[in-house]
Enzyme design. Structure first.
Site, short mmCIF file in Angstrom:
data_model
loop_
_atom_site.label_atom_id
_atom_site.label_comp_id
_atom_site.label_asym_id
_atom_site.label_seq_id
_atom_site.Cartn_x
_atom_site.Cartn_y
_atom_site.Cartn_z
N LYS A 74 114.42 36.91 57.25
CA LYS A 74 113.31 37.82 57.53
C LYS A 74 113.61 39.29 57.21
CE LYS A 74 111.01 35.07 61.14
NZ LYS A 74 110.49 35.09 62.53
N ASP A 111 104.31 37.65 63.63
CA ASP A 111 104.85 37.30 64.94
C ASP A 111 104.20 38.11 66.06
OD1 ASP A 111 106.59 35.29 64.09
OD2 ASP A 111 108.22 36.70 63.71
#
Length: 283
Positions: A74, A111
């Site tokens: 990420k 997220d």
């Protein structure tokens, strides 16, 4: 995010990670592909760290609409896309790459959206500004949680982590609203809190349970644990026993996939009970 083509054409996406076999993304995206009758596929894509640039830059040539990104990639993807959404930039990580019509790559982080949506599943009227919030942990998940809550109006985030230097680094996102609390004082930090979030790995299968007393927590507070394996951690079980609303980590996982699926396949999916059951059955 904007999809790169109409939902009528064959659409290809996947999840990049190393390892990637543990990801539930193929199950949940596959569920939606079947539910909406979309011509497409969603693949697990194991990519070693030294091959990440090749993999990300190769997405347009391979005909992908985009991909999701999981550990450990990420943060690294931030430097590999042509543009980064402001939320992803603040979090410092990308979990969704979208191939645009011109072949360029846009990086997003869903997220934060997924976390807030999971809270509102449990309490639709939740607003982060209604009271103090305690976040345990200071890793990538904690950064996404903090950004989500700040953008929703949080005014007092009490951040505690075993390594205080890491907590101080996260607090730089907004020093006026994020206050670092020593890990030894984590129990007392719950006094008057409206929400408690465990963003650490403690409580996950294979890890020790989170050592946190809820004695000081008001009965009206929500308790959220981003761990979803097991669904009912000891922290959530303790919260339910004393009457607190408890939110497991599966909701965040499911909801963060919604904007990604829409970008990849051109359809806004619904997080249903059937989807939750399908993914929970794999845990």
């Amino acid at each position: 995010m904007s999809p790169a083509a109409s939902p009528q054409s064959f659409r290809l996406a996947g999840v990049i990670g190393w390892p990637v076999a543990q990801s539930r993304s193929p199950v949940l995206h596959g569920h939606w592909l079947s539910q909406y009758g979309i011509r497409g596929a969603y693949l697990p894509l194991p990519v070693q760290p030294d091959r990440l640039p090749d993999a990300i830059r190769g997405l347009p040539a391979l005909g992908f609409s985009g991909c999701n990104v999981t550990i450990p990639h990420k943060p690294g993807v931030l430097k590999l896309v042509d543009r980064v959404d402001p939320v992803a930039a603040r979090i410092g990580a990308v979990n969704t790459v979208v191939v645009q019509d011109d072949g360029t790559l846009s990086g997003f982080n869903t997220d934060a959206y997924g976390f807030l949506a999971s809270l509102r599943d449990a309490r639709p009227d939740f607003r982060a500004g209604t009271g103090p919030i305690v976040i345990l942990g200071a890793g990538g998940a904690a950064r996404a949680v903090a950004v989500a809550l700040l953008d929703d109006g949080a005014t007092d985030i009490r951040l505690t982590n075993r390594t205080q230097d890491r907590a101080q680094e996260l607090a730089r996102i907004d020093p006026s609203r994020i206050h670092v609390i020593d890990w030894a004082r984590r129990h007392d930090a719950l006094d008057g809190a409206a929400l408690v979030v465990n963003s650490t790995s403690q409580g996950m299968v294979g890890y020790p349970p989170l050592d946190l007393s809820l004695d000081a927590l008001p009965a009206t507070a929500m308790v959220s644990d981003i761990v979803y394996n097991p669904l009912e951690t000891e922290l959530l079980a303790a919260a339910r026993r004393r009457g607190n609303a408890a939110v497991d980590g599966l909701g965040m996982l499911l909801h963060q996939a919604v904007p990604a699926f829409e970008a990849f396949y051109g359809v806004r999916p619904n997080v249903s009970k059937a989807l939750r059951q399908a993914v929970a059955a794999t845990l």
